[in-house]
Design a protein around this motif. Structure first.
Motif, PDB file in Angstrom:
ATOM      1  N   TYR A   1       3.338   5.071  14.383  1.00 38.49           N
ATOM      2  CA  TYR A   1       3.374   6.487  14.005  1.00 38.49           C
ATOM      3  C   TYR A   1       4.339   6.723  12.849  1.00 38.49           C
ATOM      4  CZ  TYR A   1       0.860   7.336  18.368  1.00 38.49           C
ATOM      5  OH  TYR A   1      -0.076   7.321  19.372  1.00 38.49           O
ATOM      6  N   VAL A   2       5.456   6.003  12.844  1.00 36.91           N
ATOM      7  CA  VAL A   2       6.423   6.144  11.748  1.00 36.91           C
ATOM      8  C   VAL A   2       5.769   5.755  10.426  1.00 36.91           C
ATOM      9  CG1 VAL A   2       8.553   5.215  10.741  1.00 36.91           C
ATOM     10  CG2 VAL A   2       8.480   5.854  13.162  1.00 36.91           C
ATOM     11  N   TYR A   3       5.071   4.628  10.438  1.00 35.33           N
ATOM     12  CA  TYR A   3       4.390   4.195   9.202  1.00 35.33           C
ATOM     13  C   TYR A   3       3.312   5.196   8.796  1.00 35.33           C
ATOM     14  CZ  TYR A   3       1.554   1.518   5.938  1.00 35.33           C
ATOM     15  OH  TYR A   3       0.848   1.126   4.820  1.00 35.33           O
ATOM     16  N   LEU A   4       2.520   5.645   9.752  1.00 36.29           N
ATOM     17  CA  LEU A   4       1.419   6.566   9.451  1.00 36.29           C
ATOM     18  C   LEU A   4       1.935   7.887   8.893  1.00 36.29           C
ATOM     19  CD1 LEU A   4      -1.603   7.150   9.533  1.00 36.29           C
ATOM     20  CD2 LEU A   4      -1.317   7.962  11.881  1.00 36.29           C
ATOM     21  N   VAL A   5       2.987   8.436   9.476  1.00 35.81           N
ATOM     22  CA  VAL A   5       3.557   9.694   8.993  1.00 35.81           C
ATOM     23  C   VAL A   5       4.083   9.519   7.571  1.00 35.81           C
ATOM     24  CG1 VAL A   5       5.474  11.321   9.293  1.00 35.81           C
ATOM     25  CG2 VAL A   5       4.083  10.664  11.261  1.00 35.81           C
ATOM     26  N   GLN A   6       4.758   8.392   7.328  1.00 33.45           N
ATOM     27  CA  GLN A   6       5.261   8.115   5.971  1.00 33.45           C
ATOM     28  C   GLN A   6       4.106   8.002   4.974  1.00 33.45           C
ATOM     29  OE1 GLN A   6       8.716   6.612   4.851  1.00 33.45           O
ATOM     30  NE2 GLN A   6       9.364   8.067   6.389  1.00 33.45           N
ATOM     31  N   LEU A   7       3.053   7.304   5.376  1.00 36.96           N
ATOM     32  CA  LEU A   7       1.912   7.117   4.484  1.00 36.96           C
ATOM     33  C   LEU A   7       1.250   8.456   4.147  1.00 36.96           C
ATOM     34  CD1 LEU A   7       0.078   5.071   3.021  1.00 36.96           C
ATOM     35  CD2 LEU A   7      -1.302   4.958   5.118  1.00 36.96           C
ATOM     36  N   VAL A   8       1.005   9.274   5.147  1.00 36.48           N
ATOM     37  CA  VAL A   8       0.384  10.584   4.918  1.00 36.48           C
ATOM     38  C   VAL A   8       1.284  11.462   4.049  1.00 36.48           C
ATOM     39  CG1 VAL A   8      -0.361  12.732   6.043  1.00 36.48           C
ATOM     40  CG2 VAL A   8      -0.999  10.517   7.024  1.00 36.48           C
ATOM     41  N   PHE A   9       2.583  11.431   4.324  1.00 32.32           N
ATOM     42  CA  PHE A   9       3.556  12.211   3.561  1.00 32.32           C
ATOM     43  C   PHE A   9       3.480  11.882   2.074  1.00 32.32           C
ATOM     44  CE2 PHE A   9       7.919  12.503   1.811  1.00 32.32           C
ATOM     45  CZ  PHE A   9       8.191  13.846   2.033  1.00 32.32           C
ATOM     46  N   PHE A  10       3.515  10.593   1.754  1.00 31.36           N
ATOM     47  CA  PHE A  10       3.529  10.204   0.344  1.00 31.36           C
ATOM     48  C   PHE A  10       2.155  10.332  -0.304  1.00 31.36           C
ATOM     49  CE2 PHE A  10       7.575   8.212   1.574  1.00 31.36           C
ATOM     50  CZ  PHE A  10       8.371   8.714   0.555  1.00 31.36           C
ATOM     51  N   ILE A  11       1.093  10.165   0.448  1.00 36.33           N
ATOM     52  CA  ILE A  11      -0.239  10.407  -0.114  1.00 36.33           C
ATOM     53  C   ILE A  11      -0.381  11.878  -0.506  1.00 36.33           C
ATOM     54  CG2 ILE A  11      -2.696  10.559   0.452  1.00 36.33           C
ATOM     55  CD1 ILE A  11      -2.427   7.974   2.009  1.00 36.33           C
ATOM     56  N   CYS A  12       0.119  12.774   0.349  1.00 39.77           N
ATOM     57  CA  CYS A  12       0.050  14.216   0.039  1.00 39.77           C
ATOM     58  C   CYS A  12       0.836  14.532  -1.228  1.00 39.77           C
ATOM     59  CB  CYS A  12       0.591  15.027   1.214  1.00 39.77           C
ATOM     60  SG  CYS A  12      -0.491  15.037   2.663  1.00 39.77           S
ATOM     61  N   LEU A  13       2.045  13.983  -1.345  1.00 44.00           N
ATOM     62  CA  LEU A  13       2.845  14.209  -2.559  1.00 44.00           C
ATOM     63  C   LEU A  13       2.167  13.586  -3.776  1.00 44.00           C
ATOM     64  CD1 LEU A  13       6.470  13.565  -1.227  1.00 44.00           C
ATOM     65  CD2 LEU A  13       5.476  15.777  -1.877  1.00 44.00           C
ATOM     66  N   PHE A  14       1.595  12.410  -3.590  1.00 47.25           N
ATOM     67  CA  PHE A  14       0.920  11.697  -4.672  1.00 47.25           C
ATOM     68  C   PHE A  14      -0.247  12.507  -5.230  1.00 47.25           C
ATOM     69  CE2 PHE A  14      -2.430   8.802  -6.076  1.00 47.25           C
ATOM     70  CZ  PHE A  14      -1.756   7.900  -6.887  1.00 47.25           C
ATOM     71  N   THR A  15      -1.020  13.098  -4.346  1.00 47.89           N
ATOM     72  CA  THR A  15      -2.202  13.850  -4.782  1.00 47.89           C
ATOM     73  C   THR A  15      -1.845  15.160  -5.483  1.00 47.89           C
ATOM     74  OG1 THR A  15      -2.391  14.901  -2.603  1.00 47.89           O
ATOM     75  CG2 THR A  15      -3.665  12.887  -2.979  1.00 47.89           C
ATOM     76  N   MET A  16      -0.609  15.627  -5.284  1.00 48.75           N
ATOM     77  CA  MET A  16      -0.189  16.896  -5.892  1.00 48.75           C
ATOM     78  C   MET A  16       0.554  16.707  -7.205  1.00 48.75           C
ATOM     79  SD  MET A  16      -1.398  19.253  -3.950  1.00 48.75           S
ATOM     80  CE  MET A  16      -0.487  20.728  -4.423  1.00 48.75           C
TER      81      MET A  16
ATOM     82  N   LEU B   1       0.830  -1.206   0.000  1.00 50.08           N
ATOM     83  CA  LEU B   1       0.000   0.000   0.000  1.00 50.08           C
ATOM     84  C   LEU B   1       0.865   1.257   0.000  1.00 50.08           C
ATOM     85  CD1 LEU B   1      -2.749   1.491   0.342  1.00 50.08           C
ATOM     86  CD2 LEU B   1      -2.424   1.257   2.827  1.00 50.08           C
ATOM     87  N   LEU B   2       1.864   1.296   0.869  1.00 51.91           N
ATOM     88  CA  LEU B   2       2.753   2.447   0.920  1.00 51.91           C
ATOM     89  C   LEU B   2       3.528   2.593  -0.387  1.00 51.91           C
ATOM     90  CD1 LEU B   2       3.971   4.790   2.512  1.00 51.91           C
ATOM     91  CD2 LEU B   2       5.631   3.184   3.474  1.00 51.91           C
ATOM     92  N   ASP B   3       4.001   1.469  -0.926  1.00 51.39           N
ATOM     93  CA  ASP B   3       4.759   1.523  -2.178  1.00 51.39           C
ATOM     94  C   ASP B   3       3.912   2.059  -3.327  1.00 51.39           C
ATOM     95  OD1 ASP B   3       7.169   0.940  -3.730  1.00 51.39           O
ATOM     96  OD2 ASP B   3       5.950  -0.601  -4.688  1.00 51.39           O
ATOM     97  N   TYR B   4       2.618   1.778  -3.306  1.00 48.63           N
ATOM     98  CA  TYR B   4       1.730   2.275  -4.353  1.00 48.63           C
ATOM     99  C   TYR B   4       1.783   3.805  -4.439  1.00 48.63           C
ATOM    100  CZ  TYR B   4      -2.561   3.494  -6.832  1.00 48.63           C
ATOM    101  OH  TYR B   4      -3.463   4.038  -7.712  1.00 48.63           O
ATOM    102  N   PHE B   5       1.839   4.464  -3.293  1.00 47.02           N
ATOM    103  CA  PHE B   5       1.892   5.926  -3.273  1.00 47.02           C
ATOM    104  C   PHE B   5       3.308   6.450  -3.475  1.00 47.02           C
ATOM    105  CE2 PHE B   5      -2.000   4.997  -0.811  1.00 47.02           C
ATOM    106  CZ  PHE B   5      -2.907   5.722  -1.567  1.00 47.02           C
ATOM    107  N   ILE B   6       4.300   5.654  -3.092  1.00 44.51           N
ATOM    108  CA  ILE B   6       5.693   6.086  -3.234  1.00 44.51           C
ATOM    109  C   ILE B   6       6.128   6.113  -4.698  1.00 44.51           C
ATOM    110  CG2 ILE B   6       8.101   5.436  -2.819  1.00 44.51           C
ATOM    111  CD1 ILE B   6       7.321   4.437  -0.087  1.00 44.51           C
ATOM    112  N   GLU B   7       5.734   5.127  -5.475  1.00 44.07           N
ATOM    113  CA  GLU B   7       6.280   4.934  -6.819  1.00 44.07           C
ATOM    114  C   GLU B   7       6.196   6.177  -7.714  1.00 44.07           C
ATOM    115  OE1 GLU B   7       8.126   2.648  -7.971  1.00 44.07           O
ATOM    116  OE2 GLU B   7       7.984   1.233  -6.318  1.00 44.07           O
ATOM    117  N   PRO B   8       5.017   6.787  -7.900  1.00 47.01           N
ATOM    118  CA  PRO B   8       4.970   7.976  -8.776  1.00 47.01           C
ATOM    119  C   PRO B   8       5.771   9.147  -8.205  1.00 47.01           C
ATOM    120  CG  PRO B   8       2.761   7.082  -8.384  1.00 47.01           C
ATOM    121  CD  PRO B   8       3.677   6.433  -7.407  1.00 47.01           C
TER     122      PRO B   8
END
Length: 227
Positions: free
Chosen positions: A211-226, A156-163
């Motif tokens: 919390y580490v995972y959640l912060v990373q997930l939110v971080f990359f989701i925000c970048l992904f959406t932009m 799931l995290l990798d899905y948002f990281i890749e782009p």
């Protein structure tokens, strides 16, 4: 001698008094660092500068994460070495052969490389296996189901990281297309390492890990959406 005896309980009491602030403080540092990074990449007008800070951010995150690990033993040290090594070598195999993940290459943003793969990638694998393993352990499931959950969280995290990775020179794919084989390969390696996490005999109650995972997930989701 009596003075020394009196000082010891006083010091212990002070440590215990401030210990309860350690987790909120660590979470705050994570949020601030990732928040600054997010602002820098999206709104500063100088994203290249903040890209160069990525290795420092990753190192800081790992220092914080593992400072909350308790009861260090040889089983944990072996786990850390094996996960780092397997994660790193699977990337080396992927970069040089196209097996596991597909045809890709690493850019300069993640720092020092060995065999064309940034050394920090091994640390990233360790961080992700460790944090998602802790999250899956909150579920009252069979250990195989927990391993499956941990692997799916990593995908799931990798899905948002890749782009995002392509945009910011972490790595790039041949033809600028992310193949399905990447996610299949990620899941396969992640699942094997999650099985190891579940069966390894070390203390698995790190309060900072989710919390580490959640912060990373939110971080990359925000970048992904932009993008």
């Amino acid at each position: 001698m009596p003075e020394t005896t009196h000082k010891a309980p006083a010091i212990k009491g002070t440590v215990e008094r401030y210990k309860k602030y350690a987790l909120p403080a660590a979470v705050a540092v994570l949020v601030i660092f990732h928040g600054v990074g997010l602002w820098g990449l999206l709104f500063s007008g100088e994203p290249e500068y903040f890209q160069q800070l990525t290795p420092m951010n990753l190192l800081l995150t790992n220092v914080l994460l593992f400072s909350f690990h308790r009861r260090w033993n040889m089983a944990f040290v072996l786990f850390a070495v094996v996960v780092f090594g397997v994660g790193f070598l699977s990337e080396v195999l992927g970069v040089h052969t196209g097996l596991l993940f597909g045809d890709y290459s690493y850019g300069a943003a993640l720092g020092l490389k060995l065999w064309e793969v940034p050394l920090l990638i091994g640390l990233n694998w360790l961080m992700l296996v460790y944090t998602t393993g802790h999250i899956s352990n909150y579920l009252k499931l069979h250990w195989l189901a927990k391993a499956l959950t941990g692997a799916l969280l990593m995908v799931l995290l990798d899905y948002f990281i890749e782009p995002v990775a392509i945009q910011y020179d972490f790595w790039s794919w041949q033809g600028d297309s992310i193949p399905v084989s990447n996610f299949i390969g990620w899941f396969a390696v992640a699942f094997l390492l999650q099985l190891y996490f579940q069966k390894a005999h070390f203390f698995k109650k790190n309060k900072l890990a989710p919390y580490v995972y959640l912060v990373q997930l939110v971080f990359f989701i925000c970048l992904f959406t932009m993008l």
